[in-house]
Design a protein around this motif. Structure first.
Motif, mmCIF file in Angstrom:
data_model
loop_
_atom_site.group_PDB
_atom_site.id
_atom_site.type_symbol
_atom_site.label_atom_id
_atom_site.label_comp_id
_atom_site.label_asym_id
_atom_site.label_seq_id
_atom_site.Cartn_x
_atom_site.Cartn_y
_atom_site.Cartn_z
ATOM 1 N N TYR A 179 13.100 -46.573 52.347
ATOM 2 C CA TYR A 179 14.509 -46.146 52.273
ATOM 3 C C TYR A 179 15.008 -46.390 50.873
ATOM 4 N N GLN A 223 18.737 -45.554 70.327
ATOM 5 C CA GLN A 223 19.212 -46.918 70.527
ATOM 6 C C GLN A 223 20.739 -46.923 70.614
ATOM 7 N N GLY A 255 11.143 -52.499 61.972
ATOM 8 C CA GLY A 255 10.776 -51.096 61.693
ATOM 9 C C GLY A 255 10.490 -50.281 62.938
ATOM 10 N N LYS A 256 10.861 -50.801 64.118
ATOM 11 C CA LYS A 256 10.562 -50.091 65.367
ATOM 12 C C LYS A 256 11.285 -48.745 65.438
ATOM 13 N N SER A 257 12.573 -48.781 65.201
ATOM 14 C CA SER A 257 13.338 -47.521 65.291
ATOM 15 C C SER A 257 12.871 -46.521 64.242
ATOM 16 N N THR A 258 12.600 -47.046 63.049
ATOM 17 C CA THR A 258 12.107 -46.172 61.981
ATOM 18 C C THR A 258 10.846 -45.444 62.428
ATOM 19 N N SER A 281 13.940 -57.875 65.488
ATOM 20 C CA SER A 281 14.927 -56.982 64.886
ATOM 21 C C SER A 281 14.617 -56.760 63.412
ATOM 22 N N GLY A 282 14.709 -55.521 63.005
ATOM 23 C CA GLY A 282 14.480 -55.194 61.596
ATOM 24 C C GLY A 282 13.027 -54.992 61.245
#
Ligand SMILES: Nc1ncnc2c1ncn2[C@@H]1O[C@H](COP(=O)(O)OP(=O)(O)OP(=O)(O)O)[C@@H](O)[C@H]1O
Ligand SMILES: [Mg+2]
Lengths: 237, 406
Positions: free
Chosen positions: A11, A90, A43-46, A40-41
């Motif tokens: 990013y 999410q 990179g799962k959603s990414t 959290s943070g």
């Protein structure tokens, strides 16, 4: 069939850049039920956005059903999202000030489904997501967090996608409702053979999957079959 | 996506945000209706002023005594100088070509008494030709004749305002006697109302033979005005020039700038007045243009402030399978519907306002097609550009970028 090889995502915001994925490789066969876990943070959603053809990797390759997705045009990706992928965000992302039914019908409009069939399909999807019928005509901003989540799940299911990608689908649900939703995913996976990928940070939720991938700081730290799969035995909506 | 779907999406998007839709349309409505109404009022004023100048007379060239306007030196009030004579008038009548008719006027202001009531009004001593030169019609009785002029008869033709001022009981004025400056005059006619107002109200006047006025009221042989009516409108300039040349010769004046009379051409008055009312129309149009601009900025503002929300919506629609073209079509139709609905309401409202202004008798307005097209065009353009362009930009983002848009 999902095959990702050495995927990175950086990013860029102004001068600073942040690498959320640092070379991730794995493949998921059709009909698998996979959970992706991580703090959290991590990179799962990414990763999920890339798998869902919503975003493109900075480097690496992504083959979906044998086709290289990273070189496809915007409109071709829209077709894939429409025909193959059901995505639960999410943050849900429902259309504001719009009824539940209409939110769930929306993907069918872009899929050119016959107008007569749309409502029945939307109702069926809402039912399998476990939302009570009396909420169908509520506006999306008149729902509780858990109800919104079920509408988002119903919207992902309505197109009969071959692949369901869900980002923290049980995050806002109590244990019992969460079980119902997980049961729905298991049923879609077992009886209809749909591929399901879900993100969670709760081990109990991940244990409903056949395989668990653990990701930390943008790299995969473990990828193993889940031998003690928890099955949701019985559910009636 | 079928046409039906697009219309349905448009309808639900517009009705889901009623306040935003309403405010945006309000901007368009105010902009368009004010332009239409103001321009129609301006046009109405212009034609009503032109019509009232037209009613003064037909193709008139007015000759008045007194110096031409010049710089410096004391200026004599027009009409008060004693330089125009009946001989001048007769010379014009016999020597200038293309004259329709000519009237010799002697004006004065007098106290008029009848049956104990009195009024102060303007007296015009003139010739019977005054009726044709100045478009005066007689409603009741008759205008005086050449014989009355020849024998200086004490007869009077009165305007309707004088009648209402003097005969409060509503009795028939013709045949009654009035006293003007110690003389007794018999009313022989009443003029038809011209509905004029202001400095030269033809309804508040008394007409009598000019010879009578010279003899009993002014006590001298001078005229205060000569009204020449040219045969056609095209002749007025020639008549004006010839009258000027002739009178300069009559008065033995070689330098035209030293003329002791002045001439005024009705077409010049019309031209001057229409340039004044043209300026007035431009002023109104400018005010209307500003409201259109403000309305337009309102539209832009509404459209742009919702861009964040709409960008997320576009991201979401794309995420669930919408193509760029689906998004573009939807947003284009949405802005067209919004601006056109607002535009049509605005046109109707502007029209209604100008009709109401006409109906109330304030001014006879006329709606011009060009103002409708201009107002509609400008706001439709603003609405479509600012509704569609940001959407088009957002549809080029990938769904995640659009969903994260701040
Ligand atoms: N658009 C962006 N611009 C800059 N950094 C971003 C952006 N999106 C995500 N990140 C960063 O990438 C990292 C991974 O984010 P991601 O959303 O994938 O986390 P996550 O694993 O889903 O976390 P959570 O469990 O809290 O949802 C985070 O550190 C985040 O700050
Ligand atoms: Mg996340």
């Amino acid at each position: 069939m999902i095959e990702v090889t050495d995927i990175t995502k950086t990013y860029q915001s102004g001068d600073t850049s942040f690498q959320a994925l640092k070379g991730v490789s794995f493949s998921i066969n059709d009909g698998e039920f996979v959970a992706i876990m991580g703090p959290s943070g991590s990179g799962k959603s990414t990763l999920m956005h890339i798998l869902g053809c919503l975003d493109t990797p900075t480097s690496g390759t992504y083959f979906l059903d044998g086709k290289d997705v990273s070189t496809m045009s915007d409109d071709a990706l829209a077709d894939i999202r429409r025909d193959k992928i059901g995505f639960v965000f999410q943050s849900f992302n429902l259309l504001p000030r719009t009824t539940v039914l209409r939110n769930v019908t929306l993907p069918l409009i872009y899929a050119n489904e016959l107008p007569e069939k749309r409502e029945a399909d939307a109702r069926a999807a809402l039912q399998s997501a476990g939302l009570d019928e009396r909420y169908y005509t509520h506006k999306s901003n008149q729902l509780s967090g858990g109800q919104i989540q079920r509408v988002a799940i119903a919207r992902a299911l309505v197109n009969n996608p071959t692949m369901i990608l869900a980002d923290e689908p049980t995050g806002n649900l109590d244990t019992r409702t969460g079980e119902i939703v997980l049961g729905t995913f298991q049923q879609l996976n077992e009886t209809l053979g749909r591929t399901v990928v879900l993100i969670t940070h709760e081990p109990e939720v991940a244990e409903h999957a056949d395989r668990i991938i653990v990701i930390r700081d943008g790299v995969i730290v473990s990828d193993a079959k889940n031998y003690k799969k928890r099955k949701v035995e019985h559910h009636d909506y | 996506m079928t046409t039906n779907d697009i219309l349905h999406e448009t309808y639900s998007a517009l009705s889901a945000n009623k306040v935003r839709t309403g405010l945006t349309m309000l901007g368009i409505i105010i902009g368009i209706s004010s332009v239409i109404a103001m321009v129609s009022i301006g046009n109405g004023a212009q034609s009503s002023i032109a019509a009232s100048i037209q009613s003064i007379g037909s193709n008139l060239v007015i000759v008045t005594p007194g110096a031409q306007r010049s710089f410096g030196g004391p200026q004599q009030a027009r009409g008060s100088a004693q330089t125009l004579t009946v001989a001048d008038g007769q010379a014009i009548q016999s020597q200038v070509a293309n004259i329709g008719s000519i009237a010799f006027d002697v004006t004065s202001r007098e106290q008029v008494v009848a049956k104990g009531t009195n009024t102060n009004t303007s007296i015009t001593g003139t010739t019977p030709s005054y009726t044709t030169v100045r478009n005066v019609e007689v409603d009741d009785g008759n205008f005086f004749t050449e014989e009355d002029v020849a024998s200086s008869n004490k007869v009077a033709v009165v305007g309707p305002t004088v009648v209402t001022d003097l005969f409060l009981d509503g009795s028939e004025p013709v045949g009654q006697q009035i006293r003007i400056n110690n003389g007794i005059y018999t009313i022989i006619g009443v003029t038809k109302s011209k509905g004029g107002s202001g400095f030269s109200n033809a309804d508040d006047a008394i007409y009598m033979p000019y010879t009578t006025a010279q003899h009993y009221l002014t006590g001298n042989q001078y005229l205060s005005e000569i009204d020449v009516s040219a045969a056609t409108a095209d002749d007025t300039t020639q008549v004006q020039n010839d009258v000027t040349t002739l009178l300069l010769a009559q008065h033995h004046i070689s330098d035209p700038t030293k003329a002791d009379f002045s001439t005024l051409n009705q077409s010049d008055i019309i031209a001057t007045a229409s340039s004044v009312t043209g300026t007035f129309t431009i002023l109104l149009a400018a005010v209307a243009g500003i409201s259109l601009l403000v309305g337009g900025i309102g539209i832009m503002n509404m459209m742009l402030t919702t861009v964040t929300e709409r960008t997320r919506e576009i991201g979401l629609r794309k995420a669930i399978g919408a193509k760029k073209s689906d998004i573009n079509t939807q947003f284009l139709i949405e802005s067209i519907m919004l601006t056109f609905t607002g535009g049509v309401i605005g046109v109707i409202l502007g029209w209604v306002i100008s009709l109401v202004v006409s109906k109330l008798g304030i001014i006879q307005t006329s709606v011009s097609v060009s103002s409708v097209l201009l107002a509609f065009g400008v706001s439709a353009f603003i609405g479509v550009v600012f509704g569609y362009y940001p959407a088009r930009r957002a549809s080029n983002l990938n769904p995640i970028e659009a969903l994260r848009y701040e």
